[in-house]
Scaffold this active site. Structure first.
Site, PDB file in Angstrom:
ATOM      1  N   ASP A  33     -13.048 -19.389   4.078  1.00 27.08           N
ATOM      2  CA  ASP A  33     -13.195 -18.904   2.693  1.00 27.08           C
ATOM      3  C   ASP A  33     -12.629 -17.502   2.503  1.00 27.08           C
ATOM      4  O   ASP A  33     -12.734 -16.924   1.417  1.00 27.08           O
ATOM      5  CB  ASP A  33     -14.667 -18.946   2.270  1.00 27.08           C
ATOM      6  CG  ASP A  33     -15.534 -17.997   3.094  1.00 27.08           C
ATOM      7  OD1 ASP A  33     -14.989 -17.320   4.010  1.00 27.08           O
ATOM      8  OD2 ASP A  33     -16.749 -17.920   2.837  1.00 27.08           O
ATOM      9  N   GLU A  35     -13.550 -14.719   4.169  1.00 25.47           N
ATOM     10  CA  GLU A  35     -14.398 -13.635   4.678  1.00 25.47           C
ATOM     11  C   GLU A  35     -13.983 -13.279   6.105  1.00 25.47           C
ATOM     12  O   GLU A  35     -13.550 -14.139   6.881  1.00 25.47           O
ATOM     13  CB  GLU A  35     -15.868 -14.056   4.631  1.00 25.47           C
ATOM     14  CG  GLU A  35     -16.373 -14.158   3.203  1.00 25.47           C
ATOM     15  CD  GLU A  35     -17.871 -14.438   3.119  1.00 25.47           C
ATOM     16  OE1 GLU A  35     -18.494 -14.709   4.165  1.00 25.47           O
ATOM     17  OE2 GLU A  35     -18.403 -14.387   2.004  1.00 25.47           O
ATOM     18  N   ARG A  88      -6.882   9.364  -2.850  1.00 23.34           N
ATOM     19  CA  ARG A  88      -6.258  10.079  -3.964  1.00 23.34           C
ATOM     20  C   ARG A  88      -6.991   9.884  -5.286  1.00 23.34           C
ATOM     21  O   ARG A  88      -6.786  10.640  -6.221  1.00 23.34           O
ATOM     22  CB  ARG A  88      -4.784   9.663  -4.093  1.00 23.34           C
ATOM     23  CG  ARG A  88      -3.934  10.234  -2.958  1.00 23.34           C
ATOM     24  CD  ARG A  88      -2.500   9.766  -3.046  1.00 23.34           C
ATOM     25  NE  ARG A  88      -2.392   8.346  -2.791  1.00 23.34           N
ATOM     26  CZ  ARG A  88      -1.317   7.608  -3.054  1.00 23.34           C
ATOM     27  NH1 ARG A  88      -0.256   8.177  -3.572  1.00 23.34           N
ATOM     28  NH2 ARG A  88      -1.294   6.324  -2.773  1.00 23.34           N
ATOM     29  N   HIS A 121      -5.648  14.043   1.675  1.00 24.77           N
ATOM     30  CA  HIS A 121      -5.086  14.470   0.389  1.00 24.77           C
ATOM     31  C   HIS A 121      -5.745  15.754  -0.120  1.00 24.77           C
ATOM     32  O   HIS A 121      -5.069  16.713  -0.402  1.00 24.77           O
ATOM     33  CB  HIS A 121      -5.162  13.366  -0.667  1.00 24.77           C
ATOM     34  CG  HIS A 121      -4.383  13.718  -1.893  1.00 24.77           C
ATOM     35  ND1 HIS A 121      -3.038  13.965  -1.866  1.00 24.77           N
ATOM     36  CD2 HIS A 121      -4.763  13.913  -3.168  1.00 24.77           C
ATOM     37  CE1 HIS A 121      -2.608  14.290  -3.067  1.00 24.77           C
ATOM     38  NE2 HIS A 121      -3.639  14.271  -3.877  1.00 24.77           N
ATOM     39  N   ASP A 159       5.896  19.238  -4.604  1.00 24.35           N
ATOM     40  CA  ASP A 159       5.060  19.856  -5.631  1.00 24.35           C
ATOM     41  C   ASP A 159       4.314  21.021  -4.998  1.00 24.35           C
ATOM     42  O   ASP A 159       4.290  21.173  -3.771  1.00 24.35           O
ATOM     43  CB  ASP A 159       4.111  18.858  -6.310  1.00 24.35           C
ATOM     44  CG  ASP A 159       3.137  18.212  -5.348  1.00 24.35           C
ATOM     45  OD1 ASP A 159       2.681  18.896  -4.418  1.00 24.35           O
ATOM     46  OD2 ASP A 159       2.827  17.019  -5.534  1.00 24.35           O
ATOM     47  N   LYS A 183       6.280  19.183 -10.085  1.00 18.72           N
ATOM     48  CA  LYS A 183       6.272  17.741 -10.339  1.00 18.72           C
ATOM     49  C   LYS A 183       5.355  17.401 -11.513  1.00 18.72           C
ATOM     50  O   LYS A 183       4.248  17.908 -11.621  1.00 18.72           O
ATOM     51  CB  LYS A 183       5.777  17.022  -9.081  1.00 18.72           C
ATOM     52  CG  LYS A 183       5.652  15.537  -9.231  1.00 18.72           C
ATOM     53  CD  LYS A 183       5.307  14.853  -7.906  1.00 18.72           C
ATOM     54  CE  LYS A 183       3.824  14.702  -7.687  1.00 18.72           C
ATOM     55  NZ  LYS A 183       3.495  13.955  -6.482  1.00 18.72           N
TER      56      LYS A 183
HETATM   57  C1  R5P Z   1       0.491  13.610  -4.645  1.00 18.75           C
HETATM   58  O1  R5P Z   1      -0.078  14.611  -5.024  1.00 18.75           O
HETATM   59  C2  R5P Z   1       0.828  13.367  -3.223  1.00 18.75           C
HETATM   60  O2  R5P Z   1       0.885  14.548  -2.494  1.00 18.75           O
HETATM   61  C3  R5P Z   1       2.129  12.611  -3.082  1.00 18.75           C
HETATM   62  O3  R5P Z   1       3.183  13.408  -3.571  1.00 18.75           O
HETATM   63  C4  R5P Z   1       2.098  11.325  -3.808  1.00 18.75           C
HETATM   64  O4  R5P Z   1       0.878  10.682  -3.692  1.00 18.75           O
HETATM   65  C5  R5P Z   1       3.196  10.426  -3.327  1.00 18.75           C
HETATM   66  O5  R5P Z   1       3.135   9.223  -4.037  1.00 18.75           O
HETATM   67  P1  R5P Z   1       4.451   8.430  -4.393  1.00 18.75           P
HETATM   68  O6  R5P Z   1       5.212   8.198  -3.112  1.00 18.75           O
HETATM   69  O7  R5P Z   1       3.947   7.144  -4.981  1.00 18.75           O
HETATM   70  O8  R5P Z   1       5.227   9.243  -5.380  1.00 18.75           O
END
Ligand code: R5P
Length: 281
Positions: A33, A35, A88, A121, A159, A183
């Site tokens: 199923d 699981e 994230r 993150h 960024d 970004k």
């Molecule tokens: C965002 O703040 C992270 O540091 C990455 O830049 C981001 O999550 C990357 O995601 P993607 O590859 O989908 O642009």
């Protein structure tokens, strides 16, 4: 004894070699199923569970391994999460959204006496766990796979948030300068990059981020660098998720090579975080 989730088998083996700790036998089965039934022949008191939670399946596997270890008599369980899925979504960005990072941390917490997470993150994600939780920064390892002959290298963050990672890689490489782009995220897969005025013509550039997921961020940054006549362009990250057509986007943008760690076991994995995890234990 080290217990491995299905997505972290090579990393668990590397950790086993460094710590001189045996690897517990584990099987990853599934009922008709759908699981899961994840079993381990764990023996001893201290369990080190190494499990990247790359999917819903690997999240459940981790919970089952924690429970199996406890059932087999483990009195101390350290949960090592090389890649924490959902990290994230650490806040509700719109009305009605969950704080997914909190939800998964609260599920993982009861089965752990200690938690270790590699570059989740944001450090604040560790606050969602109930037991002591520590973040490991693996960024310095990202200098290792880079060519030794980079010419006047620029370590660039796509960024501002990733600038400290770029600085760490620059320091570990022991040459070059740093800069960052600005970004704006337009959608799940599309971003807009506002270039800094960094001069990149005839320089080698290393773009550093914590994660390459859809490749939208990294490919936009690489496209700008290609247009500005950068020489070789390397993409490096801790977590090489590389979902869907990310590799194609990076190649089309003009990347020379892509490197990641073994928090996710991919063709681009070029360095192991095992030594960093061993240091933290
Ligand atoms: C965002 O703040 C992270 O540091 C990455 O830049 C981001 O999550 C990357 O995601 P993607 O590859 O989908 O642009």
């Amino acid at each position: 004894m080290i217990i491995s989730g299905s997505a972290s088998q090579s990393l668990a083996a590397a950790l086993s070699a460094i710590l001189d700790q045996p690897l517990a036998p584990v099987t990853y089965d599934q009922f008709p199923d759908g699981e899961l039934l994840t079993t381990t022949e764990f023996q001893g008191n201290r369990a080190l569970i190494v499990a990247a939670t790359t999917s819903s399946k690997t999240h459940i596997e981790l919970l089952q391994l924690q429970d199996a270890a406890r059932t087999a008599g483990a009195s101390e369980i350290t949960t090592i999460i090389p890649y924490l899925g959902y990290a994230r979504q650490d806040e509700a960005f719109a009305a009605g959204e969950p704080i997914s990072a909190r939800a998964v941390a609260e599920a993982i917490s009861p089965g752990s006496d200690q938690v270790i997470v590699v570059n989740p993150h944001a450090d604040t994600v560790c606050d969602f766990f109930t037991p002591p939780a520590e973040m490991i920064d693996a960024a310095s390892l990202l200098a290792q796979p880079l060519p030794v002959d980079l010419s006047d290298p620029l370590f660039l963050a796509p960024d501002e948030n990733a600038l400290s990672l770029a600085e760490t890689v620059r320091d570990a490489y022991d040459a070059g300068s740093t800069d960052y782009f600005e970004k704006t995220r337009l959608s799940d897969t599309a971003v807009e990059i506002a270039p800094s005025d960094a001069e990149v013509s005839n320089r080698d550039v290393v773009v550093v981020d914590d994660i390459i997921a859809t490749g939208g961020t990294m490919s936009e940054a690489i496209g700008v660098l290609t247009d500005r006549d950068a020489d070789r362009i390397y993409a490096t990250c801790v977590h090489p998720v590389l979902a869907k057509n990310a590799r194609l986007k990076l190649a089309r943008a003009g990347v020379t090579n892509v490197y990641g760690t073994d928090t996710l076991e991919r063709a681009e994995t070029a360095v192991s975080v095992a030594p960093k995890i061993a240091e933290a234990l």
